[in-house]
Design a protein around this motif. Structure first.
Motif, PDB file in Angstrom:
ATOM      1  N   HIS A  54       0.841  -1.211   0.000  1.00 54.89           N
ATOM      2  CA  HIS A  54       0.000   0.000   0.000  1.00 54.89           C
ATOM      3  C   HIS A  54       0.874   1.259   0.000  1.00 54.89           C
ATOM      4  O   HIS A  54       0.469   2.312   0.493  1.00 54.89           O
ATOM      5  CB  HIS A  54      -0.962   0.014   1.200  1.00 54.89           C
ATOM      6  N   CYS A  55       2.057   1.134  -0.557  1.00 50.74           N
ATOM      7  CA  CYS A  55       2.998   2.257  -0.592  1.00 50.74           C
ATOM      8  C   CYS A  55       2.532   3.306  -1.602  1.00 50.74           C
ATOM      9  O   CYS A  55       2.044   2.966  -2.684  1.00 50.74           O
ATOM     10  CB  CYS A  55       4.378   1.741  -0.981  1.00 50.74           C
ATOM     11  N   ALA A  56       2.682   4.589  -1.241  1.00 51.52           N
ATOM     12  CA  ALA A  56       2.267   5.668  -2.143  1.00 51.52           C
ATOM     13  C   ALA A  56       3.178   6.884  -2.010  1.00 51.52           C
ATOM     14  O   ALA A  56       2.798   7.981  -2.405  1.00 51.52           O
ATOM     15  CB  ALA A  56       0.827   6.060  -1.858  1.00 51.52           C
ATOM     16  N   VAL A  57       4.378   6.671  -1.479  1.00 50.01           N
ATOM     17  CA  VAL A  57       5.233   7.819  -1.147  1.00 50.01           C
ATOM     18  C   VAL A  57       6.030   8.362  -2.324  1.00 50.01           C
ATOM     19  O   VAL A  57       6.584   9.452  -2.252  1.00 50.01           O
ATOM     20  CB  VAL A  57       6.214   7.458  -0.005  1.00 50.01           C
ATOM     21  N   ALA A  58       6.096   7.602  -3.420  1.00 55.17           N
ATOM     22  CA  ALA A  58       6.951   8.022  -4.534  1.00 55.17           C
ATOM     23  C   ALA A  58       6.169   8.180  -5.838  1.00 55.17           C
ATOM     24  O   ALA A  58       6.760   8.175  -6.919  1.00 55.17           O
ATOM     25  CB  ALA A  58       8.081   7.014  -4.719  1.00 55.17           C
TER      26      ALA A  58
END
Length: 517
Positions: free
Chosen positions: A441-445
């Protein structure tokens, strides 16, 4: 029947893995794979190591990687004899070879088949690689031998999307529509070999395609046998019952196999990046200090020691080394410091440790790695519950977001955009309308990933990819463990017909030039 075949049959029957043995023509290559059964032979759904080599025998792309190579700068014509693009790379036109025939009388390849195949590859209902094709705006058949592709914006890997890899493989429209779900075991392509017979949990038989556009194969066919037992495959190879086998991924196997008379070991790229993905939205992993504890408890050097230095190297980023845009400048965790991990857990409010759930495939090579992770985490008071399921169920359940921790082994088209987009862009988060394989659920980049796709300056593009990797590592969306090369073994009378240094299909490709000498 030879004494060696009788011995092998008795040994295999005792283990419950070998049933009947087919009769073989002189020119049939016998190829052993570490799996219980086929997953799928549909190239737009084939994601596993056992399934991928098959797609390289059955299908072609518009362009192809040279046999034995993973060099993205050396892609060459395949079903397309030529192609052109406009100045900004948003419009591509491909001219197809004339007279290319599909297997089993399904007619000649036309632009309509190409349009159908690429649209099918971009549809999540029919493809495991649909996320790769989001930048395509339109695909049209200009005439029977001309295809035009228009992009929403320039991307760094258009030729990769139409190469003989994953969704770029071209299928027969007539066959895919006619066979429906049965296409998985009765596929129709244009490659040098075609399916003759599928025997569940035993083998797939292939015969040479005499109408192959590069010339009729030197081999009569291939017998692809499913033999999950490592020892049974080894015995079969050394006794001459197999010509090629998937190798065990450890140093001892390499040494003992090389010592066997008449046997050659092939070690090849691409290196598959082995990563532990952490669900950043699932408690207690929603606390970055807990994720840091997990990352601190894992020990990359132990994996390299476990696998062996010939086959494994420590991972240094969330993108595989060698990919265009890889950046290894940011230190990654994974030094195996159990005491430090326990301290982090206590600071996060978990002095008695935590329990995490992990859906895990039963494939022996992957299960053993998961068990190493389980043991490493246990030293730090982290209980990793392994819910072991068959490989197809594993893929289904991790995409349903049913696993807090996902161990995934992957090699992709070697450009950083592909790995970053599939695993770490918010549009790829599992159980969303545009889901791919973003298990963390990564959305930092997101910003850097998107900007890099259309950045015309190569240096700035690489910097954007580097920044994306730094952000993902800082947030501990995943813990890169190690990169693993691929090992196979063959009898010394097997000649691939090319120099085998790498193979994007994760196994040696049998071409029209492969032969048994």
């Amino acid at each position: 029947m030879t004494t060696s075949r009788i011995a092998l049959l008795a040994f295999g029957t005792a283990l419950g893995i070998v049933t009947t043995q087919p009769a073989f023509a002189k020119g049939v290559l016998r190829y052993g794979m570490a799996a219980q059964d086929v997953g799928t032979m549909d190239p737009h759904r084939a994601t596993t190591t056992p399934d991928k080599p098959i797609t390289g025998w059955l299908f072609n792309g518009l362009v192809r990687f040279r046999p034995g190579s993973d060099d993205i700068g050396a892609l060459e014509p395949d079903l397309a004899e030529s192609w052109t693009s406009n100045a900004d790379g948003t419009e591509w036109t491909f001219k197809l070879r004339s007279g290319v025939k599909f297997h089993h009388g399904y007619g000649e390849l036309t632009a309509d088949d190409v349009v159908f195949s690429l649209k099918r590859a971009g549809n999540s209902a029919t493809s495991a690689f649909s996320a790769d094709y989001r930048s395509i705006d339109t695909i049209e058949a200009v005439d029977p031998l001309t295809v035009k592709i228009k992009l929403k914006q320039p991307i760094p890997s258009l030729l990769g999307l139409v190469a003989n890899y994953h969704g770029g493989n071209i299928v027969s429209r007539k066959a895919a529509e006619e066979k429906g779900a049965n296409f998985a075991t009765r596929p129709i392509g244009t490659g040098p070999f075609m399916v003759k017979e599928y025997v569940p949990q035993e083998r797939v038989s292939f015969v040479a395609n005499p109408a192959y556009f590069r010339g009729a194969p030197k081999l009569d066919g291939i017998e692809y046998r499913y033999i999950p037992s490592d020892s049974s495959r080894d015995l079969a190879l050394k006794s001459g019952e197999l010509d090629v086998t998937y190798g065990r991924q450890d140093e001892q196997w390499i040494a003992s196999t090389k010592a066997a008379k008449g046997v050659i070991v092939d070690i090849m790229r691409p290196a598959e990046l082995q990563q532990i993905h952490l669900n950043t939205k699932s408690a207690p992993l929603d606390d970055i200090k807990v994720r840091l504890a997990v990352a601190t408890a894992l020990n990359r050097s132990e994996y390299v020691q476990f696998i062996g230095a010939n086959l494994a190297q420590p991972a240094r980023s969330v993108v595989p080394a060698g990919n265009l845009g890889w950046d290894g400048s940011t230190p990654v965790y994974g030094e195996g410091n159990a005491a430090a991990a326990r301290k982090l857990l206590a600071e996060a409010g978990h002095p008695n440790g935590i329990k995490l759930r992990m859906v895990q495939t039963s494939l022996p090579t992957m299960l053993s790695v998961a068990q190493v992770a389980q043991a490493q985490l246990a030293r730090a008071g982290i209980t990793l519950q392994l819910d072991v399921v068959d490989h197809q169920t594993f893929h289904a359940q991790i995409r349903e977001d049913r696993s807090q921790v996902v161990y995934y082994s992957a090699a992709r088209f070697p450009i950083a955009d592909v790995f970053l987009t599939q695993f770490f862009h918010s549009a790829s988060i599992v159980r969303t309308p545009t889901a791919s394989i973003n298990f963390s659920h990564c959305a930092v980049a997101d910003d850097e990933i998107v900007k890099a796709r259309s950045e015309p300056d190569p240096a700035k593009q690489k910097q954007l990819w580097a920044t994306a990797q730094k952000k993902i590592i800082a947030q501990i969306c995943a813990v890169p463990l190690y990169e693993q090369l691929i090992a196979y073994a063959r009898r010394d009378n097997v000649a691939w017909g090319y120099e085998l240094k790498a193979e994007m299909h994760l196994g040696p490709i049998v071409t029209e030039l492969t032969e048994l000498k």
